[in-house]
Design an enzyme around this catalytic site. Sequence first.
Site, PDB file in Angstrom:
ATOM      1  N   TYR A  40       0.946  -1.251   0.050  1.00 36.73           N
ATOM      2  CA  TYR A  40       0.019   0.031   0.114  1.00 36.73           C
ATOM      3  C   TYR A  40       1.038   1.327  -0.066  1.00 36.73           C
ATOM      4  O   TYR A  40       0.569   2.242  -0.664  1.00 36.73           O
ATOM      5  CB  TYR A  40      -0.988   0.104   1.090  1.00 36.73           C
ATOM      6  CG  TYR A  40      -2.354  -0.599   0.987  1.00 36.73           C
ATOM      7  CD1 TYR A  40      -2.579  -1.864   0.558  1.00 36.73           C
ATOM      8  CD2 TYR A  40      -3.340   0.225   1.437  1.00 36.73           C
ATOM      9  CE1 TYR A  40      -3.627  -2.384   0.694  1.00 36.73           C
ATOM     10  CE2 TYR A  40      -4.411  -0.491   1.214  1.00 36.73           C
ATOM     11  CZ  TYR A  40      -4.661  -1.726   0.813  1.00 36.73           C
ATOM     12  OH  TYR A  40      -5.882  -2.215   0.737  1.00 36.73           O
ATOM     13  N   LYS A  58       2.561 -15.249   2.629  1.00 37.78           N
ATOM     14  CA  LYS A  58       2.978 -15.814   1.390  1.00 37.78           C
ATOM     15  C   LYS A  58       4.368 -16.230   1.461  1.00 37.78           C
ATOM     16  O   LYS A  58       5.103 -16.058   0.436  1.00 37.78           O
ATOM     17  CB  LYS A  58       2.251 -15.192   0.295  1.00 37.78           C
ATOM     18  CG  LYS A  58       2.376 -15.841  -1.072  1.00 37.78           C
ATOM     19  CD  LYS A  58       1.259 -16.941  -1.085  1.00 37.78           C
ATOM     20  CE  LYS A  58       1.360 -17.574  -2.605  1.00 37.78           C
ATOM     21  NZ  LYS A  58       0.459 -18.767  -2.460  1.00 37.78           N
ATOM     22  N   ASP A  93      -3.543 -17.876   0.406  1.00 40.67           N
ATOM     23  CA  ASP A  93      -4.550 -18.570  -0.454  1.00 40.67           C
ATOM     24  C   ASP A  93      -5.295 -19.719   0.650  1.00 40.67           C
ATOM     25  O   ASP A  93      -6.316 -19.844   0.334  1.00 40.67           O
ATOM     26  CB  ASP A  93      -3.838 -19.193  -1.488  1.00 40.67           C
ATOM     27  CG  ASP A  93      -2.573 -20.129  -1.339  1.00 40.67           C
ATOM     28  OD1 ASP A  93      -1.995 -19.792  -0.131  1.00 40.67           O
ATOM     29  OD2 ASP A  93      -2.133 -20.575  -2.308  1.00 40.67           O
ATOM     30  N   ASP A 104      -6.596  -6.626   4.159  1.00 47.39           N
ATOM     31  CA  ASP A 104      -7.866  -5.898   3.416  1.00 47.39           C
ATOM     32  C   ASP A 104      -8.867  -6.846   2.661  1.00 47.39           C
ATOM     33  O   ASP A 104     -10.096  -7.017   2.894  1.00 47.39           O
ATOM     34  CB  ASP A 104      -7.360  -5.016   2.287  1.00 47.39           C
ATOM     35  CG  ASP A 104      -8.200  -4.261   1.487  1.00 47.39           C
ATOM     36  OD1 ASP A 104      -9.410  -3.740   2.249  1.00 47.39           O
ATOM     37  OD2 ASP A 104      -8.210  -4.230   0.328  1.00 47.39           O
ATOM     38  N   ASP A 131     -12.474  -8.504   4.283  1.00 49.75           N
ATOM     39  CA  ASP A 131     -13.787  -8.488   3.502  1.00 49.75           C
ATOM     40  C   ASP A 131     -14.639  -9.876   3.258  1.00 49.75           C
ATOM     41  O   ASP A 131     -15.697  -9.965   3.416  1.00 49.75           O
ATOM     42  CB  ASP A 131     -13.747  -7.827   2.004  1.00 49.75           C
ATOM     43  CG  ASP A 131     -13.956  -6.415   1.830  1.00 49.75           C
ATOM     44  OD1 ASP A 131     -13.709  -5.789   2.685  1.00 49.75           O
ATOM     45  OD2 ASP A 131     -14.588  -5.936   0.860  1.00 49.75           O
TER      46      ASP A 131
HETATM   47  C1  IPM Z   1     -10.528  -0.801   3.878  1.00 52.84           C
HETATM   48  C2  IPM Z   1     -10.823  -0.152   2.377  1.00 52.84           C
HETATM   49  C3  IPM Z   1      -9.229   0.718   2.103  1.00 52.84           C
HETATM   50  C4  IPM Z   1      -8.316  -0.113   2.110  1.00 52.84           C
HETATM   51  C5  IPM Z   1      -9.696   1.372   0.971  1.00 52.84           C
HETATM   52  C6  IPM Z   1     -10.769   2.644   0.988  1.00 52.84           C
HETATM   53  C7  IPM Z   1      -8.332   2.528   0.618  1.00 52.84           C
HETATM   54  O1  IPM Z   1     -11.069  -1.213   1.595  1.00 52.84           O
HETATM   55  O2  IPM Z   1     -10.416  -0.021   4.835  1.00 52.84           O
HETATM   56  O3  IPM Z   1     -10.570  -2.219   3.883  1.00 52.84           O
HETATM   57  O4  IPM Z   1      -7.894  -0.752   1.042  1.00 52.84           O
HETATM   58  O5  IPM Z   1      -7.835  -0.247   3.156  1.00 52.84           O
HETATM   59 MG    MG Z   2     -11.198  -3.097   2.267  1.00 52.97          MG
END
Ligand code: IPM
Ligand code: MG
Length: 351
Positions: A135, A185, A217, A241, A245
């Site tokens: 990042y 990884k 993975d 990240d 999700d």
């Molecule tokens: C998160 C989001 C952010 C990230 C984006 C909005 C930059 O997806 O907080 O998970 O990738 O960290």
């Molecule tokens: Mg995110």
Amino acid sequence: MKIAVLPGDGIGTEIVAQAVKVLRALDLGLEFEEAPVGGAGYEAAGDPLPEATLKLAQEADAILFGAIGDPRYDNLERAKRPEQAILRLRQVLQLFANLRPATMYPELVGSSTLRPEAVNGLDLLIVRELTGDIYFGQPRGIHVVDGEREGFDTMRYRESEIVRIAHVGFKAARKRNRRLCSVDKANVLETSQLWREVVTQVAKEYPDVELTHMYVDNAAMQLVRNPKQFDVIVTGNMFGDILSDEASMLGGSIGMLPSASLDANGKGLYEPIHGSAPDIAGKNIANPLATILSAAMMLRYSLNQDEAADRVEAAVRKVLAQGFRTADIYEPGTTKVGTNEMGDAVVAALA
Ligand code: IPM
Ligand code: MG
């Protein structure tokens, strides 16, 4: 105590308003000051993170953040895009430790796409490193090689960065079921090889915590195969990240997951893990619970108000038990409510 309120874009405004409503109802004498960020910052001051917004965030005791991003700004140069605001806030304030708990509320078992027996009682914590990795690594860019464009980013971690996030992971595991899974990884990446070595070294200070390692993975697969095998996961910025999700859906909706991003002194930024959902913005249908639960984390981690945090979390459980549901977690037989009504229900449940 002063809270910087940064609602951002899309549904950010609506959901943050509900969390502020809940915090006010607690009557803790908190002071709130709002500032634009993301696309709203760009509109107000030509910068996704206006100077005044950054200053407020630096001065405040804690930051309550909504969501940012809007397709309207997708074609701006990178530095002006909404996402830069949250990335810069994390970096400037050194909010390196991102805690993302994924909890299954028993009432929402039916909202998960996984079978009830796989997710019932799920309670896992992802500790994501937030200020390093691909990042922020330099160099990065798009240049021309052999007559064609090439995009490149750099994944890098310093030892000290790995050490400090590993400690956060081990300490979190100590307060829970004493199991830490470090995700990397290492079979392919040098960065991950160092990560694994350093985490293994830090583990010597925590003989009471069981450390395991898993490739990312495989971790992605295990999260949907048998998520209850995990207690705490510690991982880098990018893998965290993606996995967070994924983990959010285990609990039924991404609209339920809060997060805390902390610096070394416990100052923090609190935000739902979901995005700004421009498609449903302004319609009073977004789920405010992830933001309300983020406010509870703020009470616990930055404001030293454990009891108030417990009250907010209990109120959220109560409204779910009462059958109130926003559209994302609605099932036949429950009561569908809007964003605002859900906020009101949580306030009522505090009593
Ligand atoms: C998160 C989001 C952010 C990230 C984006 C909005 C930059 O997806 O907080 O998970 O990738 O960290
Ligand atoms: Mg995110």
